[in-house]
Write an enzyme that holds these catalytic residues in place. Structure first.
Site, short mmCIF file in Angstrom:
data_model
loop_
_atom_site.label_atom_id
_atom_site.label_comp_id
_atom_site.label_asym_id
_atom_site.label_seq_id
_atom_site.Cartn_x
_atom_site.Cartn_y
_atom_site.Cartn_z
N GLU A 1 15.09 84.67 -47.30
CA GLU A 1 16.59 85.03 -47.22
C GLU A 1 17.78 84.69 -48.13
O GLU A 1 17.18 83.31 -48.78
CB GLU A 1 17.23 84.33 -45.83
N ALA B 1 17.14 74.79 -43.25
CA ALA B 1 16.05 75.24 -42.89
C ALA B 1 16.44 76.33 -42.40
O ALA B 1 17.32 77.41 -42.71
CB ALA B 1 15.86 74.96 -40.84
N MET B 2 15.25 77.25 -42.43
CA MET B 2 15.10 78.80 -42.12
C MET B 2 13.83 79.36 -41.05
O MET B 2 13.06 78.28 -40.78
CB MET B 2 14.35 78.95 -43.46
N GLU B 3 15.05 80.37 -40.22
CA GLU B 3 14.02 80.83 -39.47
C GLU B 3 12.97 81.68 -39.46
O GLU B 3 13.07 82.58 -38.63
CB GLU B 3 15.47 81.46 -38.73
N ASN B 4 11.76 81.49 -40.67
CA ASN B 4 11.16 82.62 -40.58
C ASN B 4 10.09 82.96 -39.14
O ASN B 4 9.93 81.65 -38.94
CB ASN B 4 9.78 81.70 -41.56
N GLU C 1 17.51 76.74 -35.79
CA GLU C 1 16.59 77.94 -35.97
C GLU C 1 15.88 78.76 -34.47
O GLU C 1 15.37 79.97 -34.99
CB GLU C 1 15.65 77.39 -36.38
N1 B3K Z 1 19.02 81.67 -41.85
C1 B3K Z 1 19.09 80.36 -42.88
C2 B3K Z 1 20.17 80.69 -44.35
C3 B3K Z 1 19.05 81.21 -45.28
C4 B3K Z 1 20.08 80.39 -46.27
C5 B3K Z 1 20.01 81.60 -48.33
N2 B3K Z 1 20.45 80.94 -48.46
C6 B3K Z 1 18.70 79.18 -42.38
C7 B3K Z 1 19.95 79.18 -41.39
O1 B3K Z 1 21.62 80.00 -41.29
O2 B3K Z 1 19.84 79.50 -39.83
ZN ZN Z 2 21.63 80.65 -39.01
#
Ligand code: B3K
Ligand code: ZN
Length: 892
Positions: free
Chosen positions: A128, A269-272, A305
């Site tokens: 993302e 963090a990232m919600e993959n 997340e």
């Molecule tokens: N959705 C990600 C953020 C990604 C940012 C990329 N530059 C984390 C979050 O907000 O949960």
């Molecule tokens: Zn988020």
């Protein structure tokens, strides 16, 4: 590196994709010197595409070496397609077809930490918003949802664990000590939610039984050395899963939920889907290495997340202009979760403190944008406090307007109707209108207009008619490309107290009258409006913006006695705290004026001493009061908030006056501070719960006051706390207390604790980051030399974002008086770092720039030097789009 050209992308140019990708099959062959990515993509013309759009296929791709491309099994001759720096174009394709691509990438050299990269010993991804295009050619946009299968091949010894989204379907061995694993994600998703991890990882395992009785396997993957730091995140995850079922009716959908901790990560963090990847600082914790604040942050981020699984993954964004749809909503959800887990009032105070220093400042600067922006050059620059925090406030206002039942009805309908779809903020608002029957037309301006509305409120008591008239005037300063603003709809939650501090039952002309209410929402919707309160028998004190009911600035000409009354009697935690802040601001303003006039007279209004005295009394006598609330009442407005409130920031005056007042209060109330310290001190075993966190917070707040008195007995107290602490909250608070005092007397203790702390913790990188950041964030005019020497420390690594943030970021963002030195050294330093990071990691470079973007808030001399620093950055060859956008907008 991306092209530097300032090409602007506009929301108005949005077009549905001409093709969609029903199936995405990926195979990764991971090696130390390269990674080979093969894709098989099943395309179909999008029935929603514009009828006239030709069958030209334009795929996004960045920094890829294309080895082979085939269409329906036929290898394409390079003359039949075009590869540019950012795309692969095949001019004519059928309505449905399968495309196979082979690309070669270099994760080991990828320092941007977007796409596939190596974080020390492991491979991981960050897609993302537009990282997937650094992995393979694709329609890398959130409105293309596809089913994914992933095969990963790697060395068996170095990378025994191979992870991707969804469920593991198969695995096996290969020649040369290699192995493979396949994963299949049953939910369609956009490419930004794709993830891959490969490493020598161990896991902490648990499970959660969902409301419908399904057992979900939970795993947190870390390097072996960190296995003792996973329990807290695991219990936070389970709490979040339960809370989302109870409060939003949202059940988890896969049989497995994985979290991986990585050291090199651009954000938190990232919600993959099914495979969240976390910055290790946002997931790993135990009492020895982590502060209470870190625990709280972890609880909130793990929940955030996890909540994205519905608000973001199942219902996603149509395009990146809709980012608020998933981020603002999810921040609102995680804030409510945290409020339910801890103290609601204190959580709100902390949210407001952050919003109005950081977001209000963004609103007043060159990067100001609305919650739903109209354009951007680099979308990574729009993961902002406006999208996140103000976005959450806009959801909060809707939740309050609808009330809990209707809001829940609205979110249920939203999740049901848009499940598996990529939608817009308008879809969200329309759903809220539909369930409630409310007309949110004017309310929508919160989405479209940037800037912080200002409310000027005056009160007029008319004895002869027993009425009290509040006149509310709203305005909003121009922001880039939005010179004129229409009035906002502002829900102004209001109460009235009588002179004895009791709530008055409210009766307002034109508002429905609930005979029992002492609290109601005034609907402010015009440039100027009068609200007439009837049957008010004495001149009241209004309580305005209870619970911070709208993200606005508000001014009411309170007298100091009225503020004292509110501090003592108001029931709403936010409003009580706000009264204390207002009182401190009045006192500080007076002292700042005196400082600017070089006046020797420093008259401090004794009412602030009395106010602090009564807070300390409450801490000593009332064991039922929330100690975290009391700690907040003892905090003077921060230097950054004071800066935000002035038109031309006088950095030195703010710093020295605030320090003076802290010492003054410490001196006047020394014995009370000490008594509170002693009452809050405890040798009990560390426990993380709201009461204990509050106790430590209050204890360490008063310790800081005692430290500024510069007395040997308090240095002994601090040293004692440092040595006997059984947790990081207390030991780092002791270190911070000596760092915040730069006197000669404390120098030897300071050196002893700084060196001792490092020796104890040098093998724990997260603690070393705290050690860096405590030293660099110390507010002192001559801290830059220290910062520079810490950059030469062996533990510093400019390629690691956490280290950059804890050294360079901590100094430039938190030490105004050091950063804004009149010789321009701070600006030069930041420009040098941004120029170096522009090549290494453009996202981090761009984020670091923020303090320089505020140049218009400073005096002409500083402005000139800040402008020169920005120009020097602008003249740098190979400027990334990220940095170019921020610098060029700041110089406009
Ligand atoms: N959705 C990600 C953020 C990604 C940012 C990329 N530059 C984390 C979050 O907000 O949960
Ligand atoms: Zn988020």
């Amino acid at each position: 590196m991306r092209e530097a050209q300032g090409k602007t992308i506009y929301l108005k140019d949005y077009q549905p994709p001409v093709f969609i990708i029903d199936e995405t099959h990926l195979c990764f062959q991971l090696y130390e010197d390269k990674t080979l990515v093969s894709s098989r993509l099943v395309f179909r013309r999008n029935p929603q595409a514009n009828a006239g759009a030709p069958n030209e296929l334009v795929l996004d791709g960045n920094d890829l070496a294309l080895e082979k491309v085939s269409l329906d099994g036929n290898v394409l001759d390079p003359s039949s397609y075009t590869v540019t720096q950012e795309s692969l174009v095949i001019p004519q394709v059928p309505d449905s077809f399968t495309l196979e691509c082979e690309t070669r990438i270099m994760p080991q050299d990828n320092t941007s930490l977007e796409g596939l990269y190596k974080s020390r010993v492991m491979f991981c991804t960050q897609c993302e918003p537009e990282g997937f295009r650094k992995i393979t050619y694709y329609l890398d946009r959130p409105d293309v949802l596809s089913s994914f299968t992933t095969r990963i091949e790697a060395d068996k010894n170095l990378y025994p664990v191979l992870l991707s989204n969804g469920n593991k379907t198969d695995s096996g061995d290969l020649a040369e000590d290699r192995h493979w694993v396949t994963w299949e994600d049953p939910f369609k998703k956009p490419s930004y939610l794709f993830a891959l991890v490969a490493g020598n990882l161990k896991s902490v395992d648990d499970n959660f039984t969902t409301c419908s009785g399904r057992k979900v396997h939970l795993q947190i993957f870390v390097e072996e050395k960190d296995l003792d730091k996973c329990d807290f995140a695991m219990s936070s995850l389970k709490k979040a899963m339960k809370w989302d079922e109870d409060v939003y009716g949202r059940e988890y959908d896969l049989d497995i939920f994985m979290i991986v901790a990585v050291d090199d990560f651009n954000m938190g963090a990232m919600e993959n889907k099914g495979l969240n990847i976390f910055n290790s600082s946002c997931v790993l914790a135990n009492p020895a290495t982590s502060t209470d604040q870190a625990f709280q942050r972890i609880e909130g981020i793990v929940a955030h997340e996890y909540f994205h699984n519905w608000s973001g993954n199942r219902v996603t964004c149509r395009d990146w202009f809709q980012l608020r749809l998933k981020e603002g909503f999810t921040v609102y959800r995680d804030a409510e979760f945290s409020a339910d887990m801890g103290s609601r009032a204190v959580n709100r105070i902390e949210e407001v403190g952050f919003l109005r220093t950081v977001q209000f400042a963004e609103d007043a600067g060159p990067m100001a944008h609305s919650v739903r922006p109209e354009s951007y050059m680099e979308i990574s620059n729009f993961y902002t406090v406006t999208i996140y925090e103000k976005g959450a406030e806009v959801v909060r206002m809707q939740a309050n307007l609808l009330g809990p039942e209707k809001f829940r009805q609205g979110t249920d309908l939203y999740f049901e109707r848009f499940d598996g779809k990529a939608v817009t903020t308008e879809d969200f608002v329309k759903t809220m209108e539909e369930v409630s029957g409310l007309d949110l037309d004017q309310f929508r301006r919160w989405y479209f207009q940037a800037g912080t509305p200002m409310l000027e409120v005056t009160g007029d008591y008319q004895e002869e008619t027993n009425s009290f008239v509040l006149t509310v005037t709203q305005s909003c300063k121009p922001t880039p490309s939005q010179p004129l603003k229409e009035p906002f709809y502002i829900p102004l939650r209001t109460g009235l107290l009588n002179p004895a501090g009791e709530s008055i039952v409210l009766e307002v002309e034109g508002h429905e009258h609930d005979p029992a209410t002492d609290d109601l929402v005034l609907h402010v919707s015009e440039a100027q409006q009068d609200f007439v309160f009837k049957n008010v028998s004495e001149r009241p004190v209004p309580v305005l913006l209870r619970g911070f009911s709208a993200p606005v600035k508000l001014h009411y000409p309170y007298s100091r006695d009225e503020l004292m009354l509110l501090m003592q009697h108001e029931k709403d935690g936010y409003a009580r705290w706000e009264a204390s802040q207002q009182l401190s601001l009045l006192v500080l303003d007076e002292l700042i004026v005196a400082y600017q006039k070089n006046s020797r007279e420093k008259n401090v209004d004794e009412r602030i001493v009395a106010a602090f005295d009564s807070v300390l009394d409450a801490a000593l006598t009332d064991s039922a009061t929330d100690k975290a609330m009391l700690a907040n009442l003892l905090l003077l407005p921060s230097e950054s908030y004071l800066a935000e409130l002035t038109d031309v920031v006088d950095v030195d005056a703010i710093h020295f006056v605030r320090e003076f007042l802290r010492r003054y209060l410490a001196d006047k109330l020394e014995s009370k501070f000490l008594a509170v310290y002693e009452a809050c001190n405890s040798a009990e075993e560390y426990v993380f719960n709201a009461n204990e966190v509050a106790r430590r917070y209050l204890k360490n707040t008063v310790l800081n006051y005692l430290a500024c008195l510069d007395k040997p007995e308090y240095w002994a107290l601090i040293k004692g706390q440092y040595q006997s602490a059984n947790n990081m909250t207390d030991s780092s608070a002791a270190l911070r207390a000596v760092l915040n005092n730069s006197s000669e007397q404390s120098k030897s203790l300071r050196d002893e604790l700084i060196n001792g702390f490092y020796e104890t913790w040098k093998d724990e990188s997260l603690v070393v980051e705290q050690w860096f950041s405590m030293q660099c964030a110390t507010s002192s005019p001559d801290n830059l030399v220290n910062v520079k020497s810490l950059m030469a420390h062996p533990a510093f690594d400019i390629k690691n974002p956490n280290k950059v943030r804890s050294v360079i970021g901590a100094f430039c963002h938190n030490n105004a008086v050091g950063f804004h030195q009149l010789d321009g050294s701070g600006y030069k330093f930041l420009a040098d770092q941004v120029i170096a990071l522009n090549i290494i990691n453009p996202q981090i470079a761009s984020r670091l720039l923020t303090p320089l973007t505020r140049l218009k808030k400073y005096d002409p001399q500083r402005q000139e030097m800040m402008r020169a620093a920005l120009k020097r950055i602008l003249d740098t060859p190979q400027l990334s789009r990220d940095v170019f956008e921020v610098v060029s907008k700041s110089l406009q």
